[in-house]
Scaffold this active site. Structure first.
Site, PDB file in Angstrom:
ATOM      1  N   ARG A   1     -10.602  -9.735 -12.389  1.00 42.75           N
ATOM      2  CA  ARG A   1      -9.368  -9.174 -12.924  1.00 42.75           C
ATOM      3  C   ARG A   1      -8.393 -10.325 -13.162  1.00 42.75           C
ATOM      4  O   ARG A   1      -8.694 -11.471 -12.888  1.00 42.75           O
ATOM      5  CB  ARG A   1      -8.778  -8.172 -11.921  1.00 42.75           C
ATOM      6  CG  ARG A   1      -8.350  -8.821 -10.642  1.00 42.75           C
ATOM      7  CD  ARG A   1      -7.864  -7.854  -9.568  1.00 42.75           C
ATOM      8  NE  ARG A   1      -6.555  -7.280  -9.869  1.00 42.75           N
ATOM      9  CZ  ARG A   1      -5.742  -6.766  -8.927  1.00 42.75           C
ATOM     10  NH1 ARG A   1      -6.116  -6.767  -7.659  1.00 42.75           N
ATOM     11  NH2 ARG A   1      -4.592  -6.242  -9.243  1.00 42.75           N
ATOM     12  N   ARG A   2      -7.213 -10.012 -13.680  1.00 39.09           N
ATOM     13  CA  ARG A   2      -6.107 -10.957 -13.739  1.00 39.09           C
ATOM     14  C   ARG A   2      -6.470 -12.263 -14.408  1.00 39.09           C
ATOM     15  O   ARG A   2      -6.110 -13.344 -13.921  1.00 39.09           O
ATOM     16  CB  ARG A   2      -5.609 -11.275 -12.327  1.00 39.09           C
ATOM     17  CG  ARG A   2      -4.973 -10.107 -11.661  1.00 39.09           C
ATOM     18  CD  ARG A   2      -4.337 -10.466 -10.360  1.00 39.09           C
ATOM     19  NE  ARG A   2      -3.196  -9.593 -10.107  1.00 39.09           N
ATOM     20  CZ  ARG A   2      -2.421  -9.677  -9.053  1.00 39.09           C
ATOM     21  NH1 ARG A   2      -2.641 -10.577  -8.145  1.00 39.09           N
ATOM     22  NH2 ARG A   2      -1.411  -8.860  -8.903  1.00 39.09           N
TER      23      ARG A   2
ATOM     24  N   HIS B   1       0.806  -1.215   0.000  1.00 43.35           N
ATOM     25  CA  HIS B   1       0.000   0.000   0.000  1.00 43.35           C
ATOM     26  C   HIS B   1       0.844   1.272   0.000  1.00 43.35           C
ATOM     27  O   HIS B   1       0.623   2.133  -0.834  1.00 43.35           O
ATOM     28  CB  HIS B   1      -1.084   0.040   1.075  1.00 43.35           C
ATOM     29  CG  HIS B   1      -2.074   1.114   0.736  1.00 43.35           C
ATOM     30  ND1 HIS B   1      -2.970   0.966  -0.293  1.00 43.35           N
ATOM     31  CD2 HIS B   1      -2.230   2.365   1.180  1.00 43.35           C
ATOM     32  CE1 HIS B   1      -3.632   2.090  -0.445  1.00 43.35           C
ATOM     33  NE2 HIS B   1      -3.216   2.961   0.436  1.00 43.35           N
TER      34      HIS B   1
ATOM     35  N   TYR C   1       1.759   5.400  -2.600  1.00 41.46           N
ATOM     36  CA  TYR C   1       2.069   6.807  -2.324  1.00 41.46           C
ATOM     37  C   TYR C   1       3.455   7.173  -2.828  1.00 41.46           C
ATOM     38  O   TYR C   1       3.737   8.336  -3.095  1.00 41.46           O
ATOM     39  CB  TYR C   1       1.887   7.115  -0.829  1.00 41.46           C
ATOM     40  CG  TYR C   1       0.455   6.897  -0.448  1.00 41.46           C
ATOM     41  CD1 TYR C   1      -0.530   7.774  -0.907  1.00 41.46           C
ATOM     42  CD2 TYR C   1       0.058   5.779   0.251  1.00 41.46           C
ATOM     43  CE1 TYR C   1      -1.860   7.537  -0.651  1.00 41.46           C
ATOM     44  CE2 TYR C   1      -1.271   5.535   0.514  1.00 41.46           C
ATOM     45  CZ  TYR C   1      -2.228   6.418   0.060  1.00 41.46           C
ATOM     46  OH  TYR C   1      -3.544   6.165   0.303  1.00 41.46           O
TER      47      TYR C   1
ATOM     48  N   HIS D   1     -10.008   1.077 -10.747  1.00 43.37           N
ATOM     49  CA  HIS D   1      -9.631   2.085  -9.749  1.00 43.37           C
ATOM     50  C   HIS D   1      -8.184   2.531  -9.941  1.00 43.37           C
ATOM     51  O   HIS D   1      -7.893   3.715 -10.042  1.00 43.37           O
ATOM     52  CB  HIS D   1      -9.841   1.520  -8.343  1.00 43.37           C
ATOM     53  CG  HIS D   1      -9.074   2.237  -7.280  1.00 43.37           C
ATOM     54  ND1 HIS D   1      -9.430   3.493  -6.844  1.00 43.37           N
ATOM     55  CD2 HIS D   1      -7.957   1.904  -6.596  1.00 43.37           C
ATOM     56  CE1 HIS D   1      -8.563   3.887  -5.932  1.00 43.37           C
ATOM     57  NE2 HIS D   1      -7.647   2.947  -5.775  1.00 43.37           N
ATOM     58  N   PHE D   2      -7.251   1.583 -10.028  1.00 40.78           N
ATOM     59  CA  PHE D   2      -5.854   2.045 -10.001  1.00 40.78           C
ATOM     60  C   PHE D   2      -5.371   2.542 -11.358  1.00 40.78           C
ATOM     61  O   PHE D   2      -4.310   3.150 -11.429  1.00 40.78           O
ATOM     62  CB  PHE D   2      -4.911   1.044  -9.320  1.00 40.78           C
ATOM     63  CG  PHE D   2      -4.721  -0.283  -9.973  1.00 40.78           C
ATOM     64  CD1 PHE D   2      -4.111  -0.389 -11.204  1.00 40.78           C
ATOM     65  CD2 PHE D   2      -5.097  -1.453  -9.313  1.00 40.78           C
ATOM     66  CE1 PHE D   2      -3.901  -1.630 -11.778  1.00 40.78           C
ATOM     67  CE2 PHE D   2      -4.898  -2.695  -9.893  1.00 40.78           C
ATOM     68  CZ  PHE D   2      -4.297  -2.780 -11.127  1.00 40.78           C
ATOM     69  N   HIS D   3      -6.157   2.311 -12.410  1.00 40.23           N
ATOM     70  CA  HIS D   3      -5.796   2.996 -13.655  1.00 40.23           C
ATOM     71  C   HIS D   3      -6.205   4.475 -13.601  1.00 40.23           C
ATOM     72  O   HIS D   3      -5.710   5.276 -14.376  1.00 40.23           O
ATOM     73  CB  HIS D   3      -6.399   2.291 -14.869  1.00 40.23           C
ATOM     74  CG  HIS D   3      -5.586   1.096 -15.298  1.00 40.23           C
ATOM     75  ND1 HIS D   3      -5.695  -0.121 -14.689  1.00 40.23           N
ATOM     76  CD2 HIS D   3      -4.620   0.957 -16.253  1.00 40.23           C
ATOM     77  CE1 HIS D   3      -4.841  -0.969 -15.252  1.00 40.23           C
ATOM     78  NE2 HIS D   3      -4.169  -0.344 -16.203  1.00 40.23           N
TER      79      HIS D   3
END
Lengths: 589, 166
Positions: free
Chosen positions: A448-449, A234, A238, A385-387
Site C-alpha cells: 500500500r502507500r 483504532h 468506531y 479492508h478499510f474501503h
C-alpha cells in the site's frame, strides 16, 4: 407525511439547529468531493493507467485523500447527524446555539488549517508541506500549521460533546427518572469513547509533535508517538462507524417498514464499544519492534471480543429489516427479501452498506489474527479492508442517510430518486471491484502507500490472474466510485434548488422491545467510563512505560524529514505567493 | 431484560467463534511456534550507526553450522546491503534498523515482514530452503522516493555460497 397537516419537519421545529446540521453536512460533502478527486488520481496513478502527476506528489494526494475523507468528511457528518439526533430525541433546542455554532466554527478552522497545509505541498515554492499521510509517523515532519489545525479541530469536537452533554443534563433536570432516549444514549456513549480515545493523539500532538515541528525540542521518540497515534487510531474507526450504527439502529428499521428489534441490545452494543474500542490499538503494531509479544497478545484478545458488538448489530439490523418486510406483506424463509423497499435509495444504500460491512468484517478478522497478519501487513490488502468498512459501510450509509434526512432539513424534496438509487448501486459495484482487487493484490505482497508498485529487480508472482488484470479491476472500480460521488454531490446540489413544500416530515417508531426491558445499569455512563479507563490503563500503562524506559521520552535521536530550513517560522515569501496565483490563473480556463 | 431465543443462539455462536479465533492464534504462537517481532532487539542511536559494532558494517555473518545473522540498514531510499545473499537450507535471523525515518521490510511473497522504526531493531528469524530470488520492499511511506526503495534476497545453493555479498 402527506399534506400540509402532516408531521412537521426538523427544520420547521428547530430552524437554527437544522442550519447547523446543514452547515456541518456541507463541509463534510466538500471534503468528500475533494477526497474522491484525489482518490481517482491515485487509483489511476498507482495502476499506471494514467499518470497526471509526478510520483513525488502522489504522497501529497494520498495525505489529502486520507485526511479529508476520514477526518473531515466522516467527522463533520457525525457532528451534523448527532446534533440532529440529540435535538430530535430529547425534543429540545440546543442550550445555547451560539456555543453550537462556535464549536462547528472551531472544527472548520482546524480543518482549513490542516487541509490547507497539506494542499500547499503541491506548490514547492512556498516550502510548506505536510506529506506525512493520515498517520503522520515521526520523524516524518509536517509544517506546524498541520499539527495546530489538528489540535484546533480536536478541541472543536470536544466542545461538541460538551454541548450535547449539556443538552442531556438540562433534559435530565426536567425528566428525572426517565430512561435516556436511544439516540441520545448513542451520542453520549460515542462521545465518552471519543474523549478517552483522543487522549493519545492529543498528548502526541501537543507535547511532542507540535513543539518538535516548532524547533522547541530536538527529537521525538518515533515508537512512542506512533503508539500514541494508534491509541487513538483504532477507536477513531468506531467514531466513523457509530454514526452509521445510529442510522442502522434508528432509521433503517423505519424505512424498511418496521421497527427496531431490540432497544436494550442496541445499548449493550454501544456500551461494548465504549469499553473495548481503545485497549486494542496495539493490534496495528503487531510488526513493531520494541513492543513485547505479551502486550500484542492482550490487544489481539480484546480485538477479537470487539467483534461481538458488530456481530450483534448484524443480527439486529437483519432482524429489524425482516420485521419491516413482513409488515409490508413479505413471507417465506427468504421471500421477505422481495418485500423490502428496494426502490428507495435510502434503504438500498444502507442495506448494501451493511452487506459490504459483513465482508469488511471478515477481512478485519484476518487483520486481527496476530500471525496471519504477517502476510498482509502494509500490503494493499489493508486499504482493501478499510474501503469496505469506512469506505462503504460508513460512507455509503452516510450518503443514504442524507437522502432520507436532507429533505427534512430543508423542506425541499430530493431532486431525483432514480439517480440516487443508481448512485448507491454504482458505489456498491465500484467498491466490489476495487476492494476485491486490493485484497487479492495484497495477498501477492503488493504494498500500500506507494506511487509505483512496479519494481526493477523482481516481479510479483500471482497464483491466479495477473497483476495487470488486478490493476485494471482496481482502476475501473475507482472510476465508478468517482462517478458515484459526482452523482451524489450533483443530485444534492440540484436538490438545493427544488421548490419547498410541506409534508416532508418523518417520525421514528419506538423499538419492539423498548428501553424499559433493559436493566437501568446500562444508562450508568459514569460506571462505563470508569471501567473503560481501567481497561485502557491495563492495556497501555506497561507498553508505554517500557517504550519510555527503553528509548527515552524523546527518543535516541533521528532527524526530521523533510528538513525544514527555518524551523520556527512558516515564513512565506509574498513574491512567491503572487507568482503562484499568476500561475494558477494561467492554468484555469 | 428480554432477549429473543434466536438472538441468544447468535450471541452464543459469536462467542464460540471469538474464542476459536483466539485459540488459533494461541496455537500458532505456542504450538506451531510462529515467532512474533517483539522487544528482543536492542535499541540503537540512528545517528551513529557507523560506530555500531554490527550495523557499522551491515551484512551476512555465519553464527552456527547452518545459522546466519544478517544486519540490515534501511535508509532513504535503499537497503544495505543489497543484494543479501544467504545459502539454501539455513536459518537466517535478520536485524533491521533505520538510519532516518520509519521504513518497512518485507520479503515479497512471504510472511517475513517487519516495521523498521528508527531507534529500534526488528529481529526476525526465517528458514530458507530452496535456492530462489526474492524481492525486498519498503512498505511504509518514507519520503518522496519511497516507491524506488527495493532490495533483493538471493538464496543460493550451499556450494555456491561465498560470503554474504555476491
Amino acid at each position: 407525511m402527506s399534506s400540509q397537516t402532516g408531521t412537521p419537519t426538523f427544520v420547521d421545529r428547530y430552524p437554527e439547529e437544522a442550519s447547523v446540521v446543514r452547515q456541518a453536512f456541507l463541509v463534510s460533502f466538500v471534503a468528500l468531493g475533494l477526497g474522491a478527486l484525489f482518490g481517482i488520481i491515485q487509483a489511476l496513478h498507482r495502476t499506471n493507467v494514467l499518470r497526471l502527476i509526478d510520483s513525488a506528489d502522489y504522497y501529497t494526494v494520498l495525505t489529502a485523500h486520507g485526511v479529508l475523507l476520514v477526518i473531515v468528511f466522516t467527522i463533520f457528518f457525525l457532528v451534523g447527524l448527532y446534533q440532529w439526533a440529540i435535538t430530535r430525541s430529547l425534543d429540545r433546542p440546543a442550550e445555547n446555539i451560539t456555543f453550537t455554532r462556535a464549536w462547528l466554527g472551531l472544527m472548520s478552522l482546524g480543518s482549513v488549517l490542516t487541509g490547507g497545509t497539506i494542499l500547499l505541498g503541491f506548490v514547492d515554492e512556498i516550502g510548506i508541506s505536510a506529506d506525512v499521510l493520515f498517520t503522520f509517523y515521526a520523524p516524518l515532519q509536517a509544517h506546524p500549521l498541520f499539527y495546530t489545525g489538528l489540535a484546533v479541530f480536536l478541541i472543536g469536537t470536544w466542545l461538541a460533546g460538551v454541548d450535547w452533554f449539556r443538552s442531556y443534563l438540562a433534559w435530565r433536570g426536567d425528566n428525572p427518572g426517565e430512561r435516556i432516549p436511544l439516540q441520545t444514549f448513542m451520542v453520549l456513549t460515542t462521545m465518552v469513547m471519543w474523549y478517552i480515545a483522543t487522549i493519545g493523539v492529543a498528548i502526541s500532538v501537543l507535547f511532542f509533535l507540535l513543539p518538535w515541528s516548532l524547533g522547541l525540542i530536538d527529537t521525538v521518540n518515533p515508537l512512542l508517538t506512533r503508539t500514541l497515534f494508534w491509541f487513538f487510531g483504532h477507536p477513531v474507526v468506531y467514531f466513523w462507524l457509530l454514526p452509521a450504527y445510529l442510522l442502522w439502529y434508528t432509521v433503517l428499521p423505519k424505512i424498511a417498514g418496521g421497527r427496531l428489534f431490540s432497544d436494550p441490545l442496541a445499548r449493550v452494543v454501544f456500551v461494548l464499544f465504549v469499553l473495548l474500542s481503545t485497549p486494542v490499538g496495539i493490534h496495528h503494531q503487531y510488526l513493531d519492534p520494541g513492543i513485547a509479544e505479551g502486550f500484542k497478545f492482550i490487544a489481539m484478545t480484546n480485538t477479537m471480543f470487539l467483534l461481538l458488538p458488530s456481530l450483534l448489530t448484524a443480527f439486529t439490523v437483519v432482524a429489524s429489516m425482516e420485521h419491516g418486510a413482513r409488515q409490508r406483506g413479505g413471507t417465506g424463509l427468504f421471500g421477505w427479501l422481495k418485500a423490502l423497499p428496494w426502490r428507495d435509495p435510502a434503504f438500498t444504500g444502507m442495506a448494501l452498506a451493511g452487506l459490504m460491512f459483513a465482508a469488511g468484517g471478515f477481512s478485519g478478522m484476518i487483520n486481527a489474527g496476530m500471525n496471519i497478519n504477517y502476510l498482509v501487513h502494509n500490503t494493499l490488502w489493508v486499504p482493501g479492508h478499510f474501503h469496505l468498512t469506512v469506505g462503504t459501510a460508513v460512507a455509503l450509509t452516510m450518503m443514504a442517510g442524507t437522502y432520507w434526512l436532507w429533505p427534512q432539513l430543508t423542506n425541499r424534496p430530493l431532486y431525483s430518486r432514480p439517480i440516487a438509487l443508481a448512485q448507491v448501486v454504482i458505489w456498491f459495484g465500484g467498491m466490489g471491484l476495487m476492494s476485491n482487487a486490493m485484497h487479492v493484490s495484497g495477498l501477492f505482497g503488493i504494498p500500500r502507500r506507494t506511487a509505483e508498485p512496479q519494481y526493477e529487480g523482481f516481479d510479483f508472482a500471482t497464483s491466479f490472474g495477473s497483476v495487470s488484470e488486478l490493476n485494471l479491476q482496481l482502476a475501473i472500480g475507482g472510476s465508478l466510485l468517482f462517478v458515484s460521488t459526482v452523482l451524489f454531490l450533483g443530485n444534492l446540489a440540484l436538490s438545493m434548488g427544488t421548490p419547498t413544500r410541506d409534508g416532508l416530515g418523518q417520525t421514528l417508531p419506538p423499538a419492539l422491545s423498548g428501553p424499559t426491558d433493559s436493566p437501568a445499569v446500562l444508562d450508568n455512563l459514569r460506571l462505563w467510563t470508569v471501567i473503560a479507563l481501567v481497561l485502557v490503563v491495563l492495556a497501555y500503562a506497561l507498553p508505554l512505560g517500557s517504550i519510555v524506559a527503553e528509548s527515552g521520552l524523546f527518543g535516541s535521536g533521528g532527524n526530521p524529514y523533510p528538513v525544514v530550513i527555518e524551523p520556527l517560522v512558516g515564513w512565506i515569501d509574498p513574491g512567491a505567493v503572487i507568482e503562484i496565483f499568476h500561475d494558477l490563473l494561467e492554468v484555469l480556463p | 431484560m428480554h432477549i429473543h431465543d434466536y438472538e441468544k443462539l447468535w450471541l452464543g455462536l459469536s462467542l464460540v467463534m471469538i474464542v476459536g479465533f483466539i485459540a488459533t492464534v494461541t496455537y500458532g504462537a505456542v504450538g506451531a511456534g510462529v515467532e512474533m517481532i517483539d522487544d528482543s532487539g536492542d535499541t540503537v542511536d540512528p545517528n551513529s550507526l557507523a560506530d555500531h559494532p554490527e550495523f557499522g558494517d551491515p551484512g551476512v555473518e555465519q553464527v552456527g553450522p547452518n545459522e546466519y545473522d544478517v544486519h540490515v540498514i534501511a535508509r532513504q531510499f535503499v537497503f544495505q546491503p543489497d543484494p543479501i545473499v544467504v545459502p539454501a537450507n539455513s536459518t537466517v535471523t535478520f536485524y533491521v534498523t533505520s538510519a532516518d525515518v520509519t521504513h518497512g521490510f518485507e520479503v515479497v511473497g512471504t510472511n517475513a515482514n517487519a516495521m523498521v522504526i528508527p531507534g529500534e531493531v526488528a529481529e526476525l528469524t526465517v528458514e530458507v530452503n530452496e535456492p530462489n530470488e526474492y524481492g525486498i520492499i519498503c512498505h511504509e511511506y518514507c519520503g518522496s522516493g519511497h516507491h524506488d526503495m527495493e532490495g533483493l534476497l538471493r538464496v543460493v545453493p550451499e556450494d555456491e555460497y561465498d560470503g554474504g555479498d555476491r
